[in-house]
Design a protein around this motif. Sequence first.
Motif, mmCIF file in Angstrom:
data_model
loop_
_atom_site.group_PDB
_atom_site.id
_atom_site.type_symbol
_atom_site.label_atom_id
_atom_site.label_comp_id
_atom_site.label_asym_id
_atom_site.label_seq_id
_atom_site.Cartn_x
_atom_site.Cartn_y
_atom_site.Cartn_z
ATOM 1 N N GLN A 206 -11.882 13.137 -9.060
ATOM 2 C CA GLN A 206 -12.471 11.827 -8.922
ATOM 3 C C GLN A 206 -11.392 10.796 -9.453
ATOM 4 O OE1 GLN A 206 -15.082 13.660 -11.902
ATOM 5 N NE2 GLN A 206 -16.579 12.985 -10.310
ATOM 6 N N ALA A 207 -10.615 11.513 -10.621
ATOM 7 C CA ALA A 207 -9.148 11.180 -10.892
ATOM 8 C C ALA A 207 -8.544 10.533 -10.054
ATOM 9 C CB ALA A 207 -8.749 11.353 -12.160
ATOM 10 N N LEU A 208 -8.173 11.350 -9.159
ATOM 11 C CA LEU A 208 -7.339 11.591 -7.922
ATOM 12 C C LEU A 208 -8.204 10.355 -6.676
ATOM 13 C CD1 LEU A 208 -4.988 13.076 -6.783
ATOM 14 C CD2 LEU A 208 -6.072 13.620 -4.945
ATOM 15 N N GLY A 209 -8.614 10.428 -6.601
ATOM 16 C CA GLY A 209 -10.069 9.254 -5.833
ATOM 17 C C GLY A 209 -9.702 7.327 -6.403
ATOM 18 N N LEU A 210 -9.847 7.665 -7.910
ATOM 19 C CA LEU A 210 -9.460 6.564 -7.999
ATOM 20 C C LEU A 210 -8.427 6.001 -8.159
ATOM 21 C CD1 LEU A 210 -11.559 6.175 -11.436
ATOM 22 C CD2 LEU A 210 -11.826 4.989 -9.036
ATOM 23 N N ALA A 211 -6.675 6.864 -8.792
ATOM 24 C CA ALA A 211 -6.037 6.905 -8.290
ATOM 25 C C ALA A 211 -5.534 6.214 -6.453
ATOM 26 C CB ALA A 211 -4.830 7.658 -8.664
ATOM 27 N N PHE A 212 -5.863 6.896 -5.957
ATOM 28 C CA PHE A 212 -5.733 6.272 -4.559
ATOM 29 C C PHE A 212 -5.807 4.580 -4.503
ATOM 30 C CE2 PHE A 212 -6.430 6.607 -0.262
ATOM 31 C CZ PHE A 212 -5.302 7.473 0.260
ATOM 32 N N GLN A 213 -7.173 4.449 -4.675
ATOM 33 C CA GLN A 213 -7.670 3.817 -4.182
ATOM 34 C C GLN A 213 -7.188 2.055 -5.428
ATOM 35 O OE1 GLN A 213 -9.658 2.668 -1.642
ATOM 36 N NE2 GLN A 213 -9.340 0.702 -1.995
ATOM 37 N N ILE A 214 -6.673 2.783 -5.995
ATOM 38 C CA ILE A 214 -6.263 1.845 -7.088
ATOM 39 C C ILE A 214 -5.009 0.850 -6.349
ATOM 40 C CG2 ILE A 214 -4.862 1.279 -9.226
ATOM 41 C CD1 ILE A 214 -7.084 3.119 -10.230
ATOM 42 N N LYS A 215 -3.827 2.859 -5.814
ATOM 43 C CA LYS A 215 -2.458 2.637 -5.136
ATOM 44 C C LYS A 215 -3.476 1.860 -3.973
ATOM 45 C CE LYS A 215 1.778 3.165 -4.502
ATOM 46 N NZ LYS A 215 2.750 2.084 -5.382
ATOM 47 N N ASP A 216 -4.061 2.046 -3.148
ATOM 48 C CA ASP A 216 -4.199 1.025 -1.838
ATOM 49 C C ASP A 216 -4.408 -0.139 -2.059
ATOM 50 O OD1 ASP A 216 -4.392 3.300 0.246
ATOM 51 O OD2 ASP A 216 -6.027 3.149 1.132
ATOM 52 N N ILE A 218 -2.627 -2.043 -4.631
ATOM 53 C CA ILE A 218 -1.584 -2.509 -5.451
ATOM 54 C C ILE A 218 -0.974 -2.827 -3.749
ATOM 55 C CG2 ILE A 218 0.208 -1.754 -6.176
ATOM 56 C CD1 ILE A 218 -1.554 -0.300 -8.584
ATOM 57 N N LEU A 219 -1.068 -2.201 -2.886
ATOM 58 C CA LEU A 219 -0.422 -2.314 -1.896
ATOM 59 C C LEU A 219 -0.415 -3.072 -0.632
ATOM 60 C CD1 LEU A 219 0.789 1.540 -0.453
ATOM 61 C CD2 LEU A 219 1.910 0.165 -1.680
ATOM 62 N N ASP A 220 -1.760 -3.365 -0.613
ATOM 63 C CA ASP A 220 -2.133 -4.190 -0.052
ATOM 64 C C ASP A 220 -1.318 -5.832 -0.952
ATOM 65 O OD1 ASP A 220 -4.346 -5.480 2.234
ATOM 66 O OD2 ASP A 220 -5.063 -6.722 -0.112
ATOM 67 N N LEU A 221 -1.007 -5.469 -1.233
ATOM 68 C CA LEU A 221 0.037 -7.127 -2.150
ATOM 69 C C LEU A 221 0.784 -6.749 -2.181
ATOM 70 C CD1 LEU A 221 -2.516 -7.903 -5.268
ATOM 71 C CD2 LEU A 221 -2.320 -8.980 -3.175
ATOM 72 N N GLU A 222 1.576 -5.945 -2.415
ATOM 73 C CA GLU A 222 3.111 -5.318 -2.443
ATOM 74 C C GLU A 222 3.717 -4.323 -1.536
ATOM 75 O OE1 GLU A 222 4.045 -5.713 -7.508
ATOM 76 O OE2 GLU A 222 3.785 -2.992 -5.711
ATOM 77 N N GLY A 223 3.069 -3.739 -0.857
ATOM 78 C CA GLY A 223 2.912 -3.502 0.898
ATOM 79 C C GLY A 223 3.788 -4.014 1.987
ATOM 80 N N ASP A 224 4.226 -3.259 3.012
ATOM 81 C CA ASP A 224 4.113 -4.774 4.151
ATOM 82 C C ASP A 224 3.838 -3.490 5.305
ATOM 83 O OD1 ASP A 224 6.401 -2.239 5.770
ATOM 84 O OD2 ASP A 224 7.509 -2.741 3.732
ATOM 85 N N SER A 225 3.389 -4.758 5.757
ATOM 86 C CA SER A 225 2.559 -4.153 7.079
ATOM 87 C C SER A 225 3.195 -2.697 8.385
ATOM 88 C CB SER A 225 2.108 -5.053 8.384
ATOM 89 O OG SER A 225 2.731 -5.927 8.797
ATOM 90 N N LYS A 226 4.666 -3.521 8.391
ATOM 91 C CA LYS A 226 5.147 -2.436 9.289
ATOM 92 C C LYS A 226 5.192 -1.006 8.332
ATOM 93 C CE LYS A 226 9.295 -1.446 11.322
ATOM 94 N NZ LYS A 226 11.088 -1.868 11.706
ATOM 95 N N GLU A 286 3.113 7.362 -6.281
ATOM 96 C CA GLU A 286 3.974 6.819 -5.448
ATOM 97 C C GLU A 286 4.175 6.573 -4.008
ATOM 98 O OE1 GLU A 286 6.458 10.143 -7.249
ATOM 99 O OE2 GLU A 286 6.522 10.037 -8.830
ATOM 100 N N ARG A 287 3.162 7.015 -3.617
ATOM 101 C CA ARG A 287 3.235 6.564 -2.244
ATOM 102 C C ARG A 287 3.539 4.916 -1.947
ATOM 103 N NH1 ARG A 287 -1.748 4.779 -0.155
ATOM 104 N NH2 ARG A 287 -3.590 4.700 -1.397
ATOM 105 N N LYS A 288 4.208 5.096 -0.425
ATOM 106 C CA LYS A 288 4.535 3.745 0.353
ATOM 107 C C LYS A 288 3.876 3.034 1.205
ATOM 108 C CE LYS A 288 7.601 3.455 -2.742
ATOM 109 N NZ LYS A 288 7.648 2.411 -4.052
ATOM 110 N N SER A 289 2.529 3.851 1.730
ATOM 111 C CA SER A 289 1.517 4.077 3.146
ATOM 112 C C SER A 289 1.064 4.362 2.432
ATOM 113 C CB SER A 289 2.605 4.190 3.810
ATOM 114 O OG SER A 289 2.419 5.850 4.388
#
Length: 289
Positions: A206-216, A218-226, A286-289
């Motif tokens: 349950q904690a991992l699931g929230l962490a996964f989505q929060i990271k998503d 963040i990546l939607d704002l800070e990541g790059d499409s490639k 910590e993932r980038k994608s």
Amino acid sequence: MFHTMLKNYAARIEVFLTNLPWDEATMGQSMRYSLVGGGKRIRPVLALAAAEAVGGDAETVLPAACSLELIHTYSLIHDDLPAMDNDDYRRGRLSNHKVFGEGNAILAGDGLLTYAFEILAQPLSAVSLERQLRVIQEVAQAAGPAGMVGGQVLDLAAEGKTLTLEEVEQIHRLKTGAMLTVSARLGGILGGGTEEQIQALTRYAQALGLAFQIKDDILDLEGDSKTLGKPVKSDLKQEKSTYPSLLGITGAKEQLALQVQEAHKALTVFNKSTDFLYLLADYIAERKS
């Protein structure tokens, strides 16, 4: 050690998925296109690691674990459709409907979902029927209106609205968290875990699931499409309330760290080594994608 284990888990999953008996008709090609088109395989990996954490055999759990990837892939195909998120790219290449058409994409998703339950229903000689039936029921609940589909409905309804943090969390717990939670529970149940161990895996996931989505978010704002293999800033375009939009980037990252801590804490009940699960929570953050 972690990355070696992750690669080993992923390789076993990839072999199973690649060797599924798809026919060469359009429907088989469409399902195969999305299923073996890359991906982190987090859900089946989590199931295998959870099984081993409770002293079970990962090879016994492998088919059921891989069924979770079929369900996940169906949801991605449908998510990308024009009526949903309207995304042209997934995992670094054209979305299913851009290659095979909307009708075939819908049917490919339907095919993957139903085939997943065919796999789940195959007899497991080393597992009691009671545990297997329990898993089938729990996966159905996690994938359906009380879980992932219910979260997707809430997510669609939330577009263009400002939500509270509690409402955003509820969407995430259903849309992403339900399938991650049942992945850990599947491994724990089919691996022969005790109720205490299964509940600990539940809290962890349950904690991992929230962490996964929060990271998503963040990546939607800070990541790059490639790197991500899909468009960025789609949440902004669809005016979705996210952790960064409600808490700011700094607040979202603090909430991410808190969920990782909660995941780590849940593992303290295990006597066996759960180093992989511990580090998996760090990897998610910590993932980038």
